[in-house]
Design a protein around this motif. Structure first.
Motif, PDB file in Angstrom:
ATOM      1  N   LEU A   1       1.471  -1.008  -9.722  1.00 28.92           N
ATOM      2  CA  LEU A   1       0.085  -1.155  -9.300  1.00 28.92           C
ATOM      3  C   LEU A   1      -0.389   0.037  -8.493  1.00 28.92           C
ATOM      4  O   LEU A   1      -1.566   0.398  -8.537  1.00 28.92           O
ATOM      5  CB  LEU A   1      -0.068  -2.438  -8.463  1.00 28.92           C
ATOM      6  CG  LEU A   1       0.132  -3.761  -9.194  1.00 28.92           C
ATOM      7  CD1 LEU A   1      -0.061  -4.930  -8.235  1.00 28.92           C
ATOM      8  CD2 LEU A   1      -0.829  -3.884 -10.366  1.00 28.92           C
ATOM      9  N   GLY A   2       0.513   0.667  -7.737  1.00 26.04           N
ATOM     10  CA  GLY A   2       0.127   1.817  -6.937  1.00 26.04           C
ATOM     11  C   GLY A   2      -0.322   2.989  -7.784  1.00 26.04           C
ATOM     12  O   GLY A   2      -1.381   3.580  -7.549  1.00 26.04           O
ATOM     13  N   SER A   3       0.484   3.342  -8.777  1.00 22.83           N
ATOM     14  CA  SER A   3       0.104   4.443  -9.666  1.00 22.83           C
ATOM     15  C   SER A   3      -1.138   4.091 -10.468  1.00 22.83           C
ATOM     16  O   SER A   3      -1.984   4.957 -10.743  1.00 22.83           O
ATOM     17  CB  SER A   3       1.265   4.776 -10.607  1.00 22.83           C
ATOM     18  OG  SER A   3       1.647   3.637 -11.363  1.00 22.83           O
TER      19      SER A   3
ATOM     20  N   ALA B   1       0.827  -1.206   0.000  1.00 22.11           N
ATOM     21  CA  ALA B   1       0.000   0.000   0.000  1.00 22.11           C
ATOM     22  C   ALA B   1       0.864   1.259   0.000  1.00 22.11           C
ATOM     23  O   ALA B   1       0.535   2.258  -0.661  1.00 22.11           O
ATOM     24  CB  ALA B   1      -0.927  -0.004   1.214  1.00 22.11           C
ATOM     25  N   GLY B   2       1.988   1.222   0.730  1.00 19.21           N
ATOM     26  CA  GLY B   2       2.876   2.383   0.759  1.00 19.21           C
ATOM     27  C   GLY B   2       3.532   2.670  -0.571  1.00 19.21           C
ATOM     28  O   GLY B   2       3.975   3.794  -0.825  1.00 19.21           O
ATOM     29  N   ALA B   3       3.606   1.657  -1.439  1.00 20.75           N
ATOM     30  CA  ALA B   3       4.218   1.861  -2.751  1.00 20.75           C
ATOM     31  C   ALA B   3       3.428   2.839  -3.611  1.00 20.75           C
ATOM     32  O   ALA B   3       3.963   3.348  -4.606  1.00 20.75           O
ATOM     33  CB  ALA B   3       4.339   0.515  -3.474  1.00 20.75           C
ATOM     34  N   VAL B   4       2.176   3.100  -3.240  1.00 19.06           N
ATOM     35  CA  VAL B   4       1.361   4.033  -4.023  1.00 19.06           C
ATOM     36  C   VAL B   4       2.026   5.399  -4.088  1.00 19.06           C
ATOM     37  O   VAL B   4       2.159   5.996  -5.167  1.00 19.06           O
ATOM     38  CB  VAL B   4      -0.053   4.147  -3.407  1.00 19.06           C
ATOM     39  CG1 VAL B   4      -0.833   5.248  -4.097  1.00 19.06           C
ATOM     40  CG2 VAL B   4      -0.783   2.821  -3.507  1.00 19.06           C
ATOM     41  N   VAL B   5       2.468   5.915  -2.942  1.00 21.21           N
ATOM     42  CA  VAL B   5       3.094   7.239  -2.898  1.00 21.21           C
ATOM     43  C   VAL B   5       4.436   7.225  -3.625  1.00 21.21           C
ATOM     44  O   VAL B   5       4.739   8.117  -4.423  1.00 21.21           O
ATOM     45  CB  VAL B   5       3.276   7.688  -1.439  1.00 21.21           C
ATOM     46  CG1 VAL B   5       3.981   9.045  -1.378  1.00 21.21           C
ATOM     47  CG2 VAL B   5       1.938   7.761  -0.724  1.00 21.21           C
ATOM     48  N   VAL B   6       5.245   6.210  -3.356  1.00 23.48           N
ATOM     49  CA  VAL B   6       6.585   6.153  -3.937  1.00 23.48           C
ATOM     50  C   VAL B   6       6.523   6.038  -5.453  1.00 23.48           C
ATOM     51  O   VAL B   6       7.305   6.673  -6.173  1.00 23.48           O
ATOM     52  CB  VAL B   6       7.371   4.976  -3.324  1.00 23.48           C
ATOM     53  CG1 VAL B   6       8.720   4.810  -4.004  1.00 23.48           C
ATOM     54  CG2 VAL B   6       7.548   5.179  -1.832  1.00 23.48           C
ATOM     55  N   GLU B   7       5.614   5.227  -5.962  1.00 24.47           N
ATOM     56  CA  GLU B   7       5.507   5.064  -7.410  1.00 24.47           C
ATOM     57  C   GLU B   7       5.104   6.367  -8.091  1.00 24.47           C
ATOM     58  O   GLU B   7       5.550   6.640  -9.218  1.00 24.47           O
ATOM     59  CB  GLU B   7       4.489   3.970  -7.729  1.00 24.47           C
ATOM     60  CG  GLU B   7       4.989   2.570  -7.425  1.00 24.47           C
ATOM     61  CD  GLU B   7       3.969   1.489  -7.720  1.00 24.47           C
ATOM     62  OE1 GLU B   7       4.234   0.313  -7.429  1.00 24.47           O
ATOM     63  OE2 GLU B   7       2.891   1.834  -8.245  1.00 24.47           O
TER      64      GLU B   7
END
Length: 316
Positions: free
Chosen positions: A265-267, A251-257
């Motif tokens: 998948l996050g973006s 879920a945290g990968a959304v911001v980083v991506e």
């Protein structure tokens, strides 16, 4: 509990979680204001005939429960739906982006495990100014927002020094690993700092236990005591935190991506939410939930290898 019984129980729990999650996500999207028609027909909209045709094609006028049951039936048959924005099957969208997110999370997990366990153990064993420095750095890592860390790393190592690329996933292999290094560090800073504190507390707690004192009196070497009697027993809370951390990294990968312009998948989830692309949002959320449950199941199995006294599926 046998491994087969444990797997069946976990699989049943996974199905229940997926059913509840899918219903909640589907319902929230259904109740949210706006309509995906704006992204299909453009900002100016279309004629009444075009609106009616698109509504019929995507079944946007069907009742909520009918649409949900229809979508759930398709999922059970392996069909994740059709994106109304990208005009292609959702499974194809996920396949092309999953490798980026998996690589980012895997590299971040390695960084978190190594940095958290090593520096947490050093802080507990050395104490003094070493402990103070490591604990202070961990506090800074915990307090800094992810997007701030990402921008700072880009400014220093990508723009000023030119050591790393600023965006994209590269051309594969080592090039992809090089492109994912800064995003992985950004994603792992807070979690590694938290694991440092957990490791330090667990090691400090184990050092004062009776069996450790007995091993010291018997004259065993410091290395043997640390490996066999301190770290192994401290691995239970460390593994618990590490497993939960890896699950939340998805879920945290959304911001980083989004910060590093990674096509994962996050973006994809962020764009789908903004565009009200129902099928994409539901599919990505289900993938994240499956990953979370599977990782936690793996952690439960690891307990039995770390400590043989723990039975598979035990509540103790």
């Amino acid at each position: 509990m046998s491994l087969g019984s444990y797997v069946l129980r976990r699989f049943g729990g996974l199905l229940l979680v997926l059913l509840v999650t899918s219903f909640l996500v589907f319902g929230l999207l259904y109740l949210a204001p706006g309509s995906p028609l704006a992204y299909i027909l453009g900002p100016r909209g279309g004629s009444p005939a075009q609106v009616a045709a698109v509504t019929r094609e995507y079944h946007l006028d069907d009742p909520f429960i009918v649409r949900y049951v229809s979508w759930l039936g398709d999922v059970l048959h392996g069909n994740l739906g059709y994106s109304i924005v990208y005009r292609m099957p959702v499974s194809n969208l996920i396949d092309t982006r999953a490798s980026t997110t998996i690589g980012l999370v895997a590299l971040s997990a390695v960084i978190i495990a190594v940095v958290g366990v090593v520096f947490g153990t050093i802080a507990a064993l050395r104490g003094g100014w070493v402990d103070q420095v490591i604990s202070s750095l961990a506090a800074v890592g915990l307090s800094a927002p992810v997007f701030v860390i990402g921008v700072a790393l880009i400014s220093l190592f990508a723009v000023s020094l030119g050591w790393f690329p600023t965006f994209g996933v590269g051309g594969g292999g080592l090039d992809t690993l090089w492109h994912l290094t800064l995003p992985a560090i950004t994603l792992s800073v807070a979690s590694a700092a938290y694991l440092i504190r957990i490791t330090k507390a667990a090691v400090n707690e184990e050092q004062v236990r009776e069996h450790v004192q007995t091993a010291t009196v018997r004259g065993l070497s410091t290395g043997v005591i640390i490996r066999r009697h301190v770290l192994r027993n401290a691995l239970i809370p460390i593994t618990t935190v590490l497993g939960l951390t890896i699950a939340t990294l998805i879920a945290g990968a959304v911001v980083v991506e989004n910060v590093f312009a990674l096509d994962g998948l996050g973006s994809l989830l962020v764009k789908a939410i903004l565009q009200r692309d129902f099928a994409v949002v539901q599919a990505v959320v289900l993938v994240l939930v499956v990953a979370f449950v599977v990782i936690n199941a793996i952690v439960d199995v690891l307990y039995t290898f770390i400590d043989p006294r723990i039975s598979l599926g035990s509540r103790k």
